[in-house]
Design an enzyme around this catalytic site. Structure first.
Site, PDB file in Angstrom:
ATOM      1  N   LYS A 129      -5.916   5.180  -0.328  1.00  0.00           N
ATOM      2  CA  LYS A 129      -5.383   6.591   0.466  1.00  0.00           C
ATOM      3  C   LYS A 129      -6.158   7.010   0.903  1.00  0.00           C
ATOM      4  O   LYS A 129      -5.752   7.931   1.415  1.00  0.00           O
ATOM      5  CB  LYS A 129      -5.127   7.040  -1.733  1.00  0.00           C
ATOM      6  CG  LYS A 129      -3.537   6.686  -2.420  1.00  0.00           C
ATOM      7  CD  LYS A 129      -4.605   7.113  -3.627  1.00  0.00           C
ATOM      8  CE  LYS A 129      -2.879   6.885  -4.570  1.00  0.00           C
ATOM      9  NZ  LYS A 129      -2.508   6.924  -6.280  1.00  0.00           N
ATOM     10  N   VAL A 176      -2.800 -10.450   4.087  1.00  0.00           N
ATOM     11  CA  VAL A 176      -4.082 -10.035   4.046  1.00  0.00           C
ATOM     12  C   VAL A 176      -5.193 -11.059   4.067  1.00  0.00           C
ATOM     13  O   VAL A 176      -6.509 -11.128   3.881  1.00  0.00           O
ATOM     14  CB  VAL A 176      -4.338  -8.775   1.991  1.00  0.00           C
ATOM     15  CG1 VAL A 176      -3.808  -7.299   2.521  1.00  0.00           C
ATOM     16  CG2 VAL A 176      -4.205  -9.847   1.726  1.00  0.00           C
ATOM     17  N   SER A 195       1.030   9.060 -10.772  1.00  0.00           N
ATOM     18  CA  SER A 195      -1.035   9.797  -9.476  1.00  0.00           C
ATOM     19  C   SER A 195       0.281  10.944  -8.917  1.00  0.00           C
ATOM     20  O   SER A 195      -0.852  11.475  -8.180  1.00  0.00           O
ATOM     21  CB  SER A 195      -1.438   8.867  -8.582  1.00  0.00           C
ATOM     22  OG  SER A 195      -0.295   8.384  -7.478  1.00  0.00           O
ATOM     23  N   LYS A 217      -4.684 -14.531   1.845  1.00  0.00           N
ATOM     24  CA  LYS A 217      -5.458 -15.297   0.739  1.00  0.00           C
ATOM     25  C   LYS A 217      -5.171 -16.230   0.772  1.00  0.00           C
ATOM     26  O   LYS A 217      -5.396 -17.150   0.137  1.00  0.00           O
ATOM     27  CB  LYS A 217      -4.117 -14.454  -0.385  1.00  0.00           C
ATOM     28  CG  LYS A 217      -4.148 -12.898  -1.134  1.00  0.00           C
ATOM     29  CD  LYS A 217      -2.316 -12.695  -1.826  1.00  0.00           C
ATOM     30  CE  LYS A 217      -1.465 -12.751  -1.448  1.00  0.00           C
ATOM     31  NZ  LYS A 217      -1.321 -12.525  -0.623  1.00  0.00           N
TER      32      LYS A 217
END
Length: 758
Positions: free
Chosen positions: A708, A346, A665, A348
């Protein structure tokens, strides 16, 4: 009779020795008064003070006294001549002295060819032996070469060769000359071998000492020549001292380095100690004690650089700009520690590089993945062979600036073993209150790290030790949306890979539809690494086509994409199908982004068992048990038979059992699946849900909402049920996704069932 300690007398040989024991002196006096004959025999153990017959060897020598000298004290020195071998028969005391009854032994065996051959071999071997023993008299060698009698030769050599008493006794006891020659040959051969080894060792030692003496002599000559020329021998040391003074270091540091520089002057230039001191001083003086770069604190310019280098990552960019603004207002602000946490790919590391570029600071990067030795952080003591500073000090030297940006990659993958805990060593490095005087084991002097901006990266905070995590400010980098990936691919990945593979814009182009199809159908990741590899694969195919003669420009579209990358790997949108009983769409977070997770429930006649399959982790198993207890407590509200837990078996299954699944979850999803299976009511296929459940039916908040919801959007789902407490997280959701979905906020399981069951 006189008992001898460690001494053997051979026939026809002269030998002198000292006598101290009173009994032996009396025997000597008695022999002198009679016929000068005395029987000399060796005792087996030299430590025995009063030997009896059992303590003596059975063969000795009849000898004649030739000279007696009285020494100061009670000892006597005597010269004897061996006369004949004799066997000891008995020992008795007579007139206060020891007497022996003996039987003379006559030599047997005539001179044969074998004996003559042995004589020659013995003479050659003794000549070799004498060459290795410089203390041996030349007269002995002459007598050996002149001897022709085998018996005499063996006795003569045995008397003059310093070997063990037991070996001499064995020769004395051999009456036949041939046997004596055999024993002597074996003894001499062994001695020659041992002496050869000793000679080699002495030769090596002598060569080494000679070289050292030569080196010392040459060094002394060089000193004398320099002195004649007026040159100082301490030039190197003076140079170090001048450098130390020019740096204007603190008193403690300057005194320590000056002391070591003066010690260097007293060391030989080629000694190990001088090499250690020279390496130590070079390392210390190469550090940027006062060197620093000027910070570029233009917030607007920094924003342009960050926006150019990165698409998305708005929170991270905002935090970097805040840091620059505060630094501009408060220049004395010490270096801070930022921890960039996010999935692989991503950006970093590239964010940290862009931050250094935006601030105008130098960058040093080191990876901590797999580091298990504390010395990698703190360094080794300088006295060890091959000692060097730790990675932190080396990074400062590499950057050449006291206010550099140091990037510590993969801080969550530090290890620990018997050589120490590197994460504990990092506590001092990353603590602004302590790193003003960081002491590396190699340097042994404090170095100020407080002006350095430390940036660490990690995939997860779960494996970072708590004390270390407490010293860092965590910035989360979440997954990229498809739109962000489109922007990154257009601005960075495509130009980079086309240039790398020698493909020009006149040869290849990517249509928006083709690029979107690569993102949706050939990658499933949080970052863009796989996307970059797929773009590289397209460039390689185009380079191959061009080499084969296809020169016209090719545009990659959704239609011709399989020609470059093969069949589609993932289905971004799928047919949701008709509502079914016991089949629910859940949402899950993974390190590579969000996923739609289907949960199936089946009910059969049984005894109330609940079975869980699909490679579920401990947390998901606990969620299933909590959901089952919630069902039992609210069976009447849900319209379920109150005795279902007695006569029904429930089987919960998550497809793709080879993939591990875990997380807090899935409670809501499992509850809906079991209620649907027990009541026979189908579940809407256009609804996906996430949330944890309590035993009383409350819905608890979850994490990873952005990923999600993105997964639900890709799967074509229109409605999403989320916990009411997650309403504050909806701002993180991409606007495109937020506008395409209908969000249902729930706080209890009853609302979830109303929205999901038909």
């Amino acid at each position: 009779m006189i008992a001898l300690r460690g001494l053997t007398v051979f026939p026809k040989m002269y030998i002198h020795f000292d006598i101290g024991r009173s009994k032996s002196v009396r025997a000597l006096d008695e022999a002198a008064r009679h016929d000068q004959t005395v029987f000399l025999v060796a005792q087996k153990d030299m430590r025995t003070n009063d030997p009896q017959k059992k303590d003596l060897y059975t063969v000795g020598t009849l000898s004649v006294l030739r000279q007696i000298i009285r020494l100061p004290g009670d000892s006597v020195r005597v010269l004897v001549e061996g006369a004949q071998r004799a066997a000891l028969l008995a020992v008795y005391e007579e007139e206060n002295c020891t007497c022996a009854e003996v039987e003379p032994l006559r030599e047997t065996g005539a001179l044969t060819r074998q004996t003559e051959a042995f004589l020659r071999e013995i003479k050659d071997l003794f000549e070799e032996y004498s060459a290795l023993v410089p203390r041996l008299s030349p007269e002995v060698l002459i007598n050996v070469q002149a001897a022709e009698d085998a018996g005499y030769l063996t006795d003569y050599i045995a008397q003059h060769v310093p070997v063990k008493p037991a070996e001499k006794q064995a020769i004395l006891e051999a009456v036949r000359p041939v046997k004596r020659l055999e024993k002597l040959y074996a003894i001499l051969a062994h001695e020659v071998e041992i002496l050869s080894i000793e000679s080699d060792l002495h030769e090596r030692l002598r060569d080494r000492l000679a070289k050292n003496q030569k080196d010392y002599y040459l060094r002394e000559q060089m000193k004398a020549i320099r002195s004649e020329l007026g040159e100082s021998d301490d030039g190197e040391s003076d140079g170090y001292i001048a450098k130390i003074e020019s740096l204007k270091l603190p008193q403690e540091i300057s005194a320590k380095l000056t002391k070591d520089a003066r010690r260097l002057a007293g060391q030989p230039s080629e000694s190990h100690e001088s090499a250690v001191l020279r390496n130590y001083l070079d390392t210390c003086l190469s550090l940027p004690w006062h060197t620093r770069t000027k910070d570029r604190l233009d917030v607007a310019a920094a924003k342009r650089i960050l926006d150019k280098d990165h698409a998305g990552l708005e929170k991270v960019k905002e935090r970097i700009l805040e840091f620059l603004a505060v630094k501009k207002l408060a220049p004395e602000l010490k270096g801070q520690i930022l921890c960039l946490v996010g999935p692989p790919g991503v950006g970093k590391t590239s964010v940290a590089i862009s931050m250094a570029r935006a601030m105008g600071r130098k960058l040093a990067r080191l990876s901590l993945g797999g580091v298990r030795d504390e010395a990698d952080i703190r360094g080794h003591r300088k006295t060890y062979i091959g000692a060097m500073p730790g990675r932190i000090i080396n990074a400062v030297r590499q950057a050449g600036s006291k206010n550099a940006v140091i990037l510590l990659d993969e801080v969550d993958k530090l290890g620990a073993d018997s050589r120490g805990d590197p994460s504990a060593a990092l506590l001092e490095v990353l603590d602004p209150e302590q790193n003003t005087s960081f002491r590396d084991h190699f340097l042994e002097i404090p170095f100020d790290l407080s002006d350095i901006l430390f940036i660490t990266t990690a995939n997860t905070t779960a494996t970072i030790p708590r004390p270390l995590l407490d010293r860092m400010e965590v910035l989360e980098l979440t997954s990229y949306t498809d739109e962000e990936k489109m922007s990154i691919a257009k601005r960075h990945l495509i130009p980079k890979q086309m240039k790398k593979h020698g493909v020009s814009p006149k040869m290849l182009a990517f249509s928006p539809g083709g690029l979107r199809d690569i993102i949706a159908g050939y990658t499933r990741e949080a970052g863009v690494r796989v996307l970059e590899r797929q773009i590289a694969a397209v460039c390689r195919k185009r380079a191959k086509n061009y080499a084969e003669g296809v020169t016209e420009k090719i545009t990659v579209t959704a239609l011709n994409l399989p020609e470059f990358l093969g069949i589609r790997k993932y289905r971004p949108e799928r047919d949701l199908g008709q509502p079914e009983v016991g089949l629910v769409c859940g949402l899950a977070w993974t390190p590579v982004g969000g996923e739609v997770l289907e949960v199936e429930a089946g009910v059969s006649e049984g005894s109330g068992k609940i079975e869980l399959t699909g490679n579920l982790g401990d947390i998901m198993k606990e969620s299933a048990k909590a959901a089952f207890t919630c069902l039992r407590g609210r069976a009447g509200v849900f319209g379920i038979d109150k005795d279902f837990y007695k006569n029904r078996d429930i089987h919960l299954h998550c497809p793709e059992g080879a993939i591990p699944k875990d997380g807090p979850s899935a409670g809501v999803t499992m509850t809906v699946a079991m209620v649907s299976a027990l009541t026979g009511r189908p579940v809407r296929r256009d609804v996906a849900m996430t949330g944890e459940i309590t035993l009383r039916g409350r819905v608890l908040p979850i994490g990873g909402l952005k990923e999600k919801t993105m997964a639900a959007f890709r799967a074509g789902i229109k409605n999403i049920i989320i916990p009411a407490e997650n309403e504050r997280n909806m701002e993180e959701i991409d606007p495109t996704v937020r506008n395409a979905l209908r969000f249902v906020l729930v706080s209890d399981i009853d609302t979830v069932l109303k929205e999901s069951l038909l």
